[in-house]
Write a protein that holds these residues in place. Sequence first.
Motif, PDB file in Angstrom:
ATOM      1  N   THR A 127     -17.569  -7.523  -6.573  1.00 57.21           N
ATOM      2  CA  THR A 127     -17.238  -5.965  -5.732  1.00 57.21           C
ATOM      3  C   THR A 127     -15.960  -5.946  -5.653  1.00 57.21           C
ATOM      4  O   THR A 127     -15.356  -4.986  -5.739  1.00 57.21           O
ATOM      5  CB  THR A 127     -18.377  -6.169  -4.725  1.00 57.21           C
ATOM      6  OG1 THR A 127     -19.649  -6.538  -5.097  1.00 57.21           O
ATOM      7  CG2 THR A 127     -18.433  -4.886  -3.882  1.00 57.21           C
ATOM      8  N   VAL A 128     -15.356  -7.127  -4.829  1.00 57.85           N
ATOM      9  CA  VAL A 128     -14.059  -6.843  -4.321  1.00 57.85           C
ATOM     10  C   VAL A 128     -13.210  -6.770  -5.675  1.00 57.85           C
ATOM     11  O   VAL A 128     -12.130  -6.188  -5.543  1.00 57.85           O
ATOM     12  CB  VAL A 128     -13.839  -8.044  -3.356  1.00 57.85           C
ATOM     13  CG1 VAL A 128     -13.471  -9.405  -4.117  1.00 57.85           C
ATOM     14  CG2 VAL A 128     -12.551  -7.751  -2.278  1.00 57.85           C
ATOM     15  N   SER A 129     -13.304  -7.315  -6.640  1.00 54.77           N
ATOM     16  CA  SER A 129     -12.679  -7.151  -7.805  1.00 54.77           C
ATOM     17  C   SER A 129     -12.503  -5.834  -8.326  1.00 54.77           C
ATOM     18  O   SER A 129     -11.495  -5.262  -8.566  1.00 54.77           O
ATOM     19  CB  SER A 129     -13.068  -8.113  -9.102  1.00 54.77           C
ATOM     20  OG  SER A 129     -12.806  -9.422  -8.789  1.00 54.77           O
ATOM     21  N   LEU A 130     -13.978  -5.221  -8.505  1.00 56.64           N
ATOM     22  CA  LEU A 130     -13.880  -3.828  -9.000  1.00 56.64           C
ATOM     23  C   LEU A 130     -13.129  -2.796  -7.721  1.00 56.64           C
ATOM     24  O   LEU A 130     -12.054  -1.797  -8.273  1.00 56.64           O
ATOM     25  CB  LEU A 130     -15.152  -3.482  -9.087  1.00 56.64           C
ATOM     26  CG  LEU A 130     -15.357  -1.508  -9.307  1.00 56.64           C
ATOM     27  CD1 LEU A 130     -14.727  -1.453 -10.771  1.00 56.64           C
ATOM     28  CD2 LEU A 130     -16.852  -1.423  -9.542  1.00 56.64           C
ATOM     29  N   MET A 131     -13.371  -3.036  -6.352  1.00 60.35           N
ATOM     30  CA  MET A 131     -12.767  -2.209  -5.477  1.00 60.35           C
ATOM     31  C   MET A 131     -11.378  -2.447  -5.573  1.00 60.35           C
ATOM     32  O   MET A 131     -10.669  -1.433  -5.206  1.00 60.35           O
ATOM     33  CB  MET A 131     -13.344  -2.435  -4.124  1.00 60.35           C
ATOM     34  CG  MET A 131     -14.748  -2.269  -4.123  1.00 60.35           C
ATOM     35  SD  MET A 131     -15.478  -2.646  -2.592  1.00 60.35           S
ATOM     36  CE  MET A 131     -14.806  -1.558  -1.300  1.00 60.35           C
ATOM     37  N   THR A 132     -10.874  -3.313  -5.678  1.00 59.61           N
ATOM     38  CA  THR A 132      -9.045  -3.775  -5.724  1.00 59.61           C
ATOM     39  C   THR A 132      -8.433  -2.865  -6.926  1.00 59.61           C
ATOM     40  O   THR A 132      -7.614  -2.550  -6.775  1.00 59.61           O
ATOM     41  CB  THR A 132      -8.963  -5.237  -5.573  1.00 59.61           C
ATOM     42  OG1 THR A 132      -9.569  -5.906  -4.593  1.00 59.61           O
ATOM     43  CG2 THR A 132      -7.465  -5.656  -5.453  1.00 59.61           C
ATOM     44  N   ALA A 133      -9.184  -3.203  -8.045  1.00 62.73           N
ATOM     45  CA  ALA A 133      -8.614  -2.583  -9.198  1.00 62.73           C
ATOM     46  C   ALA A 133      -8.754  -0.990  -9.273  1.00 62.73           C
ATOM     47  O   ALA A 133      -7.719  -0.249  -9.491  1.00 62.73           O
ATOM     48  CB  ALA A 133      -9.466  -2.954 -10.397  1.00 62.73           C
ATOM     49  N   LEU A 134      -9.879  -0.703  -8.522  1.00 62.70           N
ATOM     50  CA  LEU A 134      -9.760   0.869  -8.160  1.00 62.70           C
ATOM     51  C   LEU A 134      -8.718   1.294  -7.246  1.00 62.70           C
ATOM     52  O   LEU A 134      -8.188   2.467  -7.452  1.00 62.70           O
ATOM     53  CB  LEU A 134     -11.194   1.361  -7.642  1.00 62.70           C
ATOM     54  CG  LEU A 134     -12.355   1.298  -8.687  1.00 62.70           C
ATOM     55  CD1 LEU A 134     -13.716   1.429  -8.016  1.00 62.70           C
ATOM     56  CD2 LEU A 134     -11.995   2.091  -9.863  1.00 62.70           C
ATOM     57  N   LYS A 135      -8.390   0.596  -6.246  1.00 65.84           N
ATOM     58  CA  LYS A 135      -7.401   0.848  -5.139  1.00 65.84           C
ATOM     59  C   LYS A 135      -5.908   0.787  -5.783  1.00 65.84           C
ATOM     60  O   LYS A 135      -5.034   1.265  -5.508  1.00 65.84           O
ATOM     61  CB  LYS A 135      -7.686  -0.192  -3.764  1.00 65.84           C
ATOM     62  CG  LYS A 135      -6.832   0.234  -2.838  1.00 65.84           C
ATOM     63  CD  LYS A 135      -7.089  -0.762  -1.709  1.00 65.84           C
ATOM     64  CE  LYS A 135      -6.334  -0.612  -0.444  1.00 65.84           C
ATOM     65  NZ  LYS A 135      -6.283   0.656   0.150  1.00 65.84           N
ATOM     66  N   TYR A 136      -5.736  -0.086  -6.584  1.00 65.75           N
ATOM     67  CA  TYR A 136      -4.528  -0.403  -7.178  1.00 65.75           C
ATOM     68  C   TYR A 136      -4.675  -0.387  -8.821  1.00 65.75           C
ATOM     69  O   TYR A 136      -4.139  -1.553  -9.308  1.00 65.75           O
ATOM     70  CB  TYR A 136      -3.885  -1.841  -6.784  1.00 65.75           C
ATOM     71  CG  TYR A 136      -3.713  -1.858  -5.346  1.00 65.75           C
ATOM     72  CD1 TYR A 136      -2.991  -1.195  -4.363  1.00 65.75           C
ATOM     73  CD2 TYR A 136      -4.677  -2.766  -4.554  1.00 65.75           C
ATOM     74  CE1 TYR A 136      -3.009  -1.432  -3.025  1.00 65.75           C
ATOM     75  CE2 TYR A 136      -4.770  -2.901  -3.065  1.00 65.75           C
ATOM     76  CZ  TYR A 136      -3.901  -2.281  -2.479  1.00 65.75           C
ATOM     77  OH  TYR A 136      -3.727  -2.382  -1.119  1.00 65.75           O
TER      78      TYR A 136
END
Length: 241
Positions: free
Chosen positions: A132-141
Amino acid sequence: MGRDGSMIEREIESEYMNETFTLSIYRPENYSPLYKYYLCIVQDGDDYYQLGRLARVSDNLHAEGKIENTIFCGIHYQDRDDRWHKYHPDSEMQENYMKFLRFEVVPILDKELPSYHVKSCRVLMGDSLGGTVSLMTALKYPNTFGKVIMQSPFTDERIEQLVKDSSEIDTMSIYHTIGLDEEKVETTYGDIEDFLNPNRKLNQLLEERVSDYKYKELKGKHTWKQWQKDLPNAIEYIFGK
């Protein structure tokens, strides 16, 4: 049986997290600063090395010539509670953890390792909340991270909305799996949640928006047995030659 590659540890003082982290960096057998390498930043780092046998998987895929030169950087949590606070979208700490990945981990890796310094060669990987945090980080940056491996990620309407709102997601490469026995998963604090059907919804959204996207429904529960078995496929898909 010994490892072919070499593990080095690098401590990093995080201002965002107010904590000292140890980065466990696994370099392939013929590592040389004269070559360039893809980078995979791994949540649940110790779990991937111990339960996922990540070093062995890396050794085998490099030896067989199936993947590009790749360095894995594992980042671990302190305990289950700490893990939830770093990875879960409900947590107030998650935002700072994503900043830590982008503004503290990436610059150190780019400075100290011979990487390509481009988003298409930087990958985030994780299981469950780590996915989850991997996808969210990629979407954020999206200009920093271009690829994601997520094994049985936690997902909900917020994650779906982030996917819908992203103007960059079509340029990413995403490998996404879920287990067929994941309709009743016991989460960090003992709640039972359905992971299978929310991942099917997420799959529909990603299928529409991401051209380089692989989704698989696997036999198995929300456990390392499932994730370890498929890990070579995940890494070969994202880092394959």
